[in-house]
Design a protein around this motif. Structure first.
Motif, mmCIF file in Angstrom:
data_model
loop_
_atom_site.group_PDB
_atom_site.id
_atom_site.type_symbol
_atom_site.label_atom_id
_atom_site.label_comp_id
_atom_site.label_asym_id
_atom_site.label_seq_id
_atom_site.Cartn_x
_atom_site.Cartn_y
_atom_site.Cartn_z
ATOM 1 N N TYR A 159 47.949 32.787 43.032
ATOM 2 C CA TYR A 159 46.713 31.789 44.164
ATOM 3 C C TYR A 159 48.497 31.092 45.158
ATOM 4 O O TYR A 159 47.970 30.952 46.140
ATOM 5 N N ALA A 160 48.991 30.659 44.179
ATOM 6 C CA ALA A 160 50.328 29.692 44.524
ATOM 7 C C ALA A 160 51.352 30.581 45.700
ATOM 8 O O ALA A 160 51.331 30.222 46.416
ATOM 9 N N SER A 161 51.251 32.173 44.976
ATOM 10 C CA SER A 161 52.607 32.056 45.005
ATOM 11 C C SER A 161 51.491 33.071 47.041
ATOM 12 O O SER A 161 52.303 32.933 47.982
ATOM 13 N N ILE B 178 47.867 37.046 52.782
ATOM 14 C CA ILE B 178 46.659 37.459 53.254
ATOM 15 C C ILE B 178 46.126 38.691 51.788
ATOM 16 O O ILE B 178 44.811 38.193 51.267
ATOM 17 N N GLY B 179 46.779 39.663 51.434
ATOM 18 C CA GLY B 179 46.050 40.476 50.324
ATOM 19 C C GLY B 179 47.134 40.151 48.884
ATOM 20 O O GLY B 179 45.623 40.613 48.406
ATOM 21 N N LEU B 180 47.395 39.463 48.722
ATOM 22 C CA LEU B 180 47.547 38.585 47.390
ATOM 23 C C LEU B 180 46.054 37.444 47.108
ATOM 24 O O LEU B 180 45.177 37.122 46.055
ATOM 25 N N ILE C 26 53.658 42.108 38.501
ATOM 26 C CA ILE C 26 53.081 41.437 37.754
ATOM 27 C C ILE C 26 51.872 40.667 37.909
ATOM 28 O O ILE C 26 50.815 40.571 37.079
ATOM 29 N N LEU C 27 52.308 40.277 39.209
ATOM 30 C CA LEU C 27 50.092 38.971 40.425
ATOM 31 C C LEU C 27 49.331 40.245 40.143
ATOM 32 O O LEU C 27 48.427 39.584 39.752
ATOM 33 N N THR C 28 49.490 41.642 40.837
ATOM 34 C CA THR C 28 48.697 42.098 40.637
ATOM 35 C C THR C 28 47.803 42.861 39.142
ATOM 36 O O THR C 28 46.482 43.160 39.606
ATOM 37 N N GLU C 29 48.740 43.083 38.593
ATOM 38 C CA GLU C 29 48.010 43.461 37.287
ATOM 39 C C GLU C 29 47.590 42.008 36.204
ATOM 40 O O GLU C 29 46.321 42.532 35.981
ATOM 41 N N GLY D 189 41.743 46.997 49.162
ATOM 42 C CA GLY D 189 42.123 47.405 50.193
ATOM 43 C C GLY D 189 43.729 46.468 50.682
ATOM 44 O O GLY D 189 44.334 46.201 50.664
ATOM 45 N N PHE D 190 42.938 44.890 49.445
ATOM 46 C CA PHE D 190 44.337 43.976 49.974
ATOM 47 C C PHE D 190 45.116 44.626 48.632
ATOM 48 O O PHE D 190 46.607 44.296 48.921
#
Length: 545
Positions: free
Chosen positions: A53-55, A201-203, A100-103, A149-150
């Motif tokens: 979220y922060a990123s 937007i993706g994150l 790392i974030l998406t994991e 998609g994200f």
């Protein structure tokens, strides 16, 4: 062959002892329902979710501020001074951070989905973007499509954050070199705030969906444990009534799920993941199709470059050149980082004709052309991303099997949080290393030059092909690996694990535990180290036949 008729015929062996030993009395922990809740894993997962979220907010702020303060001739572009090797290497670091974030967000989604499946949950590990619940908004097909998609948007954006001008040799060798007057800006790199906005937007989208899903599962009190361990998942499923134990199956693994409970001889080899999970076969096939697609891409692009180059003969001061001559360049460099040791061959997908922003279609604005770039990049990137996502199933199934096999080791099975589980498995680390590497190589293979549009580089496409070959070979090796030893294979199959485990605890050993009254062996788990299984004896658990 019918599995029942395929069972070996047997004669009841002579009892090793006449009476059931006192130690064979089921321990009190056999009914232990105090399973671990995975509190530390939950904390780590939610921390990664908060970091995502922060990123995402940071990306949106930075991208928005710089996007509104750019030169009118190049909307959305900021100029930086970076060497070419540094410019090509920075996306790799960004890809590692995004992975790392998406994991983290993906694990939150996986936990919520796992327990929301309820009685439909069969394996501890599942393809989360291809598993859905009918009638559920949070876990329906639409949400899976948006999640995918994200995820694709995140990785597509990382390859477009930095863009450069074409190399001087390329610019001077091709006709209509409208941008060659900036050759003094050799190390000029353009920072793309629009790509940073897309990454944000993706994150943000991935984080928001994961939050909705975990809140939905929490409100409905679905989540039993945050642990990634198949043993603790099975423990929770058994304790909460999602699964019940079937007696007399202490030597029947996941491959014998359809067999009736009956005395069985131990085997030195167990079945592989290909035979245990039907989705594995589709995943392996898809990974090899991915190799073929990248190979065809390489062959097609390099053939086109060579063919067009032969046809493009500039004579008489360039008056007879063909219109498509400026779409290819044959270079001699095959270095991993393009244009760092000579010039790399390339083929252009032209979208912008001049620096003022007029597109090759004649009616697209610069912003519109950039949108087309994102769509094209996401289209190609989606195939790579889904291949890497599907490969997770092969790794996690193998890791789940390794977790179960730790019960036969000298130290036995011991509870771990999800982070230690991943870091303690070289199989998971290998996949985590491959993910950003493959995405980075794709970004090198299909890149963007300011004012020229998208370029495809044959050498980097070949390196991408080799990386997908490594991925497919790695997944295939995991799939057909055969566990050795008498411990029945489970691969995280919950019903199998519940049938095999008769003494629950946060530390467990598996092996021979004693004999039944009519002479059959009993294998199971214990908090103490067990004896070795008798390979010549039939095992049937604690039930008399």
């Amino acid at each position: 062959m019918d599995p029942v008729t395929a069972m070996p015929s047997y004669e009841k062996p002579a009892p090793a002892i006449d009476l059931v030993p006192a130690g064979f009395v089921p321990p009190s922990s056999a009914n232990n329902k105090n399973f671990p809740r995975g509190d530390l894993t939950r904390t780590i997962s939610l921390t990664l979710l908060a970091t995502a979220y922060a990123s995402s907010i940071t990306c949106l702020i930075v991208g928005g501020v710089y996007f509104n303060n750019t030169a009118p001739t190049n909307p959305g572009w900021r100029r930086l001074r970076l060497s070419r090797p540094l410019k090509e290497s920075l996306p790799l670091l960004i890809n590692i951070f995004v992975t790392i974030l998406t994991e983290g967000t993906g694990y939150v989604h996986a936990v919520a989905l796992r327990w929301s499946l309820g009685t439909s949950l069969v394996f501890n590990s599942n393809l989360r973007l291809f598993s859905y619940i009918r009638g559920s908004w949070a876990f329906g097909r639409l949400m899976n499509f948006l999640s995918a998609g994200f995820l694709v948007l995140c990785y597509a954006a990382t390859g477009l954050i930095f863009a450069t001008l074409p190399p001087e040799k390329v610019c001077s060798a091709l006709p209509l070199n409208f941008i060659c007057d900036e050759r003094e800006t050799r190390d000029l790199v353009f920072f793309r705030p629009g790509a940073v906005l897309a990454l944000g937007i993706g994150l943000l989208g991935s984080s928001a969906l994961a939050t909705w899903q975990v809140v939905d599962a929490t409100v409905r009190e679905k989540i039993k444990t945050w642990s990634s361990s198949p043993i603790e998942t099975a423990w929770a499923a058994w304790s909460t009534g999602l699964r019940t134990r079937r007696e007399g199956r202490c030597m029947l693994g996941v491959h014998e799920q359809q067999w009736p409970s009956a005395p069985t001889l131990p085997r030195q080899k167990q079945g592989n993941a290909w035979e245990a999970h039907t989705e594995v076969r589709r995943v392996v096939a898809f990974l090899w199709v991915l190799v073929l697609l990248t190979l065809f891409w390489f062959v097609g692009v390099i053939a086109a470059v060579q063919s067009i180059n032969r046809e493009c003969i500039v004579a008489d001061g360039g008056q007879n050149y063909m219109a498509r001559c400026d779409n290819v360049y044959v270079g001699g460099s095959w270095s991993l980082l393009p244009d760092t040791n000579g010039v790399t061959s390339l083929a252009q997908i032209s979208l912008v004709d001049d620096a003022s922003g007029t597109s090759s279609t004649g009616n697209l604005s610069n912003t519109g052309a950039i949108a087309v770039v994102f769509i094209l990049m996401m289209g190609f990137q989606s195939v790579i991303t889904m291949g890497l996502h599907c490969s997770e199933l092969l790794v996690t199934l193998s890791r789940d099997q390794d977790t179960w096999r730790r019960a036969t080791s000298a130290n036995g099975y011991k509870e771990r949080n999800a982070l230690l589980t991943v870091l303690g498995s070289w199989k998971s680390i290998a996949l985590l290393a491959l993910k950003p590497l493959v995405h980075w190589l794709f970004g090198l293979a299909m890149s963007f030059y300011i004012g020229w549009g998208i370029f495809m580089r044959p050498p980097q496409i070949l390196y991408l092909c080799l990386s997908t070959l490594i991925l497919a070979g790695y997944g295939t090796w995991l799939t057909f690996g055969v566990p050795r030893g008498p411990q029945p294979a489970a691969y995280g199959h919950l019903q199998t694990m519940i049938d095999l485990i008769d003494d629950w605890g946060q530390r467990m050993f598996w092996g021979h535990k004693g004999w039944t009254l009519n002479g059959f062996g009993h294998a199971g788990t214990s908090s103490q180290k067990c004896e070795e299984v008798r390979m010549e004896s039939y095992y049937a658990g604690s039930v008399s036949f």
